[in-house]
Design a protein around this motif. Sequence first.
Motif, PDB file in Angstrom:
ATOM      1  N   MET A  48       0.850  -1.184   0.000  1.00  0.00           N
ATOM      2  CA  MET A  48       0.000   0.000   0.000  1.00  0.00           C
ATOM      3  C   MET A  48       0.889   1.240   0.000  1.00  0.00           C
ATOM      4  SD  MET A  48      -2.776  -1.302   2.872  1.00  0.00           S
ATOM      5  CE  MET A  48      -4.094  -0.194   2.371  1.00  0.00           C
ATOM      6  N   VAL A  94       1.450   4.971   0.622  1.00  0.00           N
ATOM      7  CA  VAL A  94       0.826   6.009   1.445  1.00  0.00           C
ATOM      8  C   VAL A  94       1.724   7.238   1.480  1.00  0.00           C
ATOM      9  CG1 VAL A  94      -0.426   4.354   2.877  1.00  0.00           C
ATOM     10  CG2 VAL A  94       1.878   5.062   3.545  1.00  0.00           C
ATOM     11  N   LEU A 101       2.706   7.580   7.315  1.00  0.00           N
ATOM     12  CA  LEU A 101       2.016   6.718   8.267  1.00  0.00           C
ATOM     13  C   LEU A 101       1.152   7.560   9.198  1.00  0.00           C
ATOM     14  CD1 LEU A 101       4.854   4.218   9.290  1.00  0.00           C
ATOM     15  CD2 LEU A 101       3.060   3.919   7.573  1.00  0.00           C
ATOM     16  N   ALA A 139      -4.497   5.034   0.907  1.00  0.00           N
ATOM     17  CA  ALA A 139      -3.460   4.310   0.185  1.00  0.00           C
ATOM     18  C   ALA A 139      -3.750   4.318  -1.313  1.00  0.00           C
ATOM     19  CB  ALA A 139      -3.377   2.872   0.683  1.00  0.00           C
ATOM     20  N   THR A 181      -2.784  -0.065  -4.294  1.00  0.00           N
ATOM     21  CA  THR A 181      -2.755  -1.267  -3.464  1.00  0.00           C
ATOM     22  C   THR A 181      -2.643  -2.491  -4.364  1.00  0.00           C
ATOM     23  OG1 THR A 181      -4.101  -0.228  -1.766  1.00  0.00           O
ATOM     24  CG2 THR A 181      -4.012  -2.625  -1.758  1.00  0.00           C
ATOM     25  N   LEU A 232       0.764  -6.635   5.471  1.00  0.00           N
ATOM     26  CA  LEU A 232       0.572  -5.301   4.936  1.00  0.00           C
ATOM     27  C   LEU A 232       1.932  -4.621   4.852  1.00  0.00           C
ATOM     28  CD1 LEU A 232      -2.589  -4.019   6.863  1.00  0.00           C
ATOM     29  CD2 LEU A 232      -2.475  -4.945   4.549  1.00  0.00           C
ATOM     30  N   LEU A 264       3.391  -1.023   4.099  1.00  0.00           N
ATOM     31  CA  LEU A 264       3.069   0.392   3.931  1.00  0.00           C
ATOM     32  C   LEU A 264       4.306   1.129   3.428  1.00  0.00           C
ATOM     33  CD1 LEU A 264       1.052   0.913   7.246  1.00  0.00           C
ATOM     34  CD2 LEU A 264       0.219   0.155   5.006  1.00  0.00           C
ATOM     35  N   ASP A 319       5.896   4.553   2.238  1.00  0.00           N
ATOM     36  CA  ASP A 319       5.712   6.003   2.217  1.00  0.00           C
ATOM     37  C   ASP A 319       6.709   6.706   1.299  1.00  0.00           C
ATOM     38  OD1 ASP A 319       8.084   5.875   3.592  1.00  0.00           O
ATOM     39  OD2 ASP A 319       7.311   6.696   5.473  1.00  0.00           O
ATOM     40  N   LYS A 321       9.630   1.208   4.239  1.00  0.00           N
ATOM     41  CA  LYS A 321       8.499   0.289   4.235  1.00  0.00           C
ATOM     42  C   LYS A 321       8.241  -0.175   5.663  1.00  0.00           C
ATOM     43  CE  LYS A 321       9.489  -1.493  -0.409  1.00  0.00           C
ATOM     44  NZ  LYS A 321      10.818  -0.899  -0.572  1.00  0.00           N
TER      45      LYS A 321
END
Length: 349
Positions: A31, A33, A36, A45, A48, A109, A111, A113, A117
């Motif tokens: 995802m 983003v 966070l 997000a 995905t 998951l 994430l 940014d 990660k």
Amino acid sequence: MINALGTMFTKHNVPSPTVISLGQVWVDIMMDVEGLPTSGGFTVADHTSPAVGGSYRVLQASSRMGVTTQHAGIIGNGPWASMIRRAFDESKIEHIGQDRLDADSGFRLVLNDGERKTFIATYGVEAHGDEHTFDCVEPGDDTVVHISGNTLLDHSAAGIDAFVHRTAADPAQRHYTIVLNPTNTLHMVSDHLLEDLVLARPIWSCNRQEARTLADRLGVSVDDSLSMTVGGGFDKSMSELCRSLGETLRAPLVVRAGSRGAWVRLPGGEVAHIEGFPTKATHTRSAGSCHTGAMCAMLARGWSLADAVRIANAAASLAIQHGINGVPNCPSYEDAIALVETDSDTAKD
């Protein structure tokens, strides 16, 4: 064909090359983003994308490099397991491990940014092994067994230790090859298991961070001042890391560094730098699994370690160039060999 060391490639014909992974397989949900959220906060997000991860990427690469591939870990029953089984069928990977009907495989998951990660794991049946998990594995003379660091952190670790004691306790008598990827979370691996793995003398394949983590865990002193020098500091520090860690392990060691290639040391030998191939960094996931899988396949096919690493460098570079949704996509054996041959011809001109 000439390799990076200036010598002829060394290959021995192998009748039925096989790569077996004892690693875990799960589904990654990446995802993207902007940042966070704080606790109780909210974020949106983009892009995905679910993809089968873990040791699947190693086996997929090995399969594309033209060898028989088998997975000895546990797969469950449910939507995530179904996704894993479809991916195995598409990549011609045989599942020889246990099937669990009472629970699903896990997912993570991821994430992203843009800078780092962040991982949130939900473990499934892949982490619920025991000392009998890998009793099904009977490696032959032309087999490379891949052990992933993620299998050393939970109940499956007992299965790894039992497998090593059953088939590889005496490295001098072992008739197959072990390739071991350590983990950045080695602090979670028991002293007993780590000692057994070191004594088994596998081929260790690490990225720079994993190699440093392993060196710290084993109490290996590494001279960090080399990385601070002007001109060639990175290469010198990588060479010193490979030398000092390799001397302690007393086993073959590969330390990867992306497009810079890899540093390789055989027991009692000097460190060799196997050049990489220039690659534009457009991927959001590491090509380390592709490199490891390609190297395992080449070893199973009878190539020497230095030559297997050289071909794996080419495979990883092509995987990044032809990535799908940020996931490196390993090439075929023919395409990887063609890149190595082209590079060798250019070097001779």
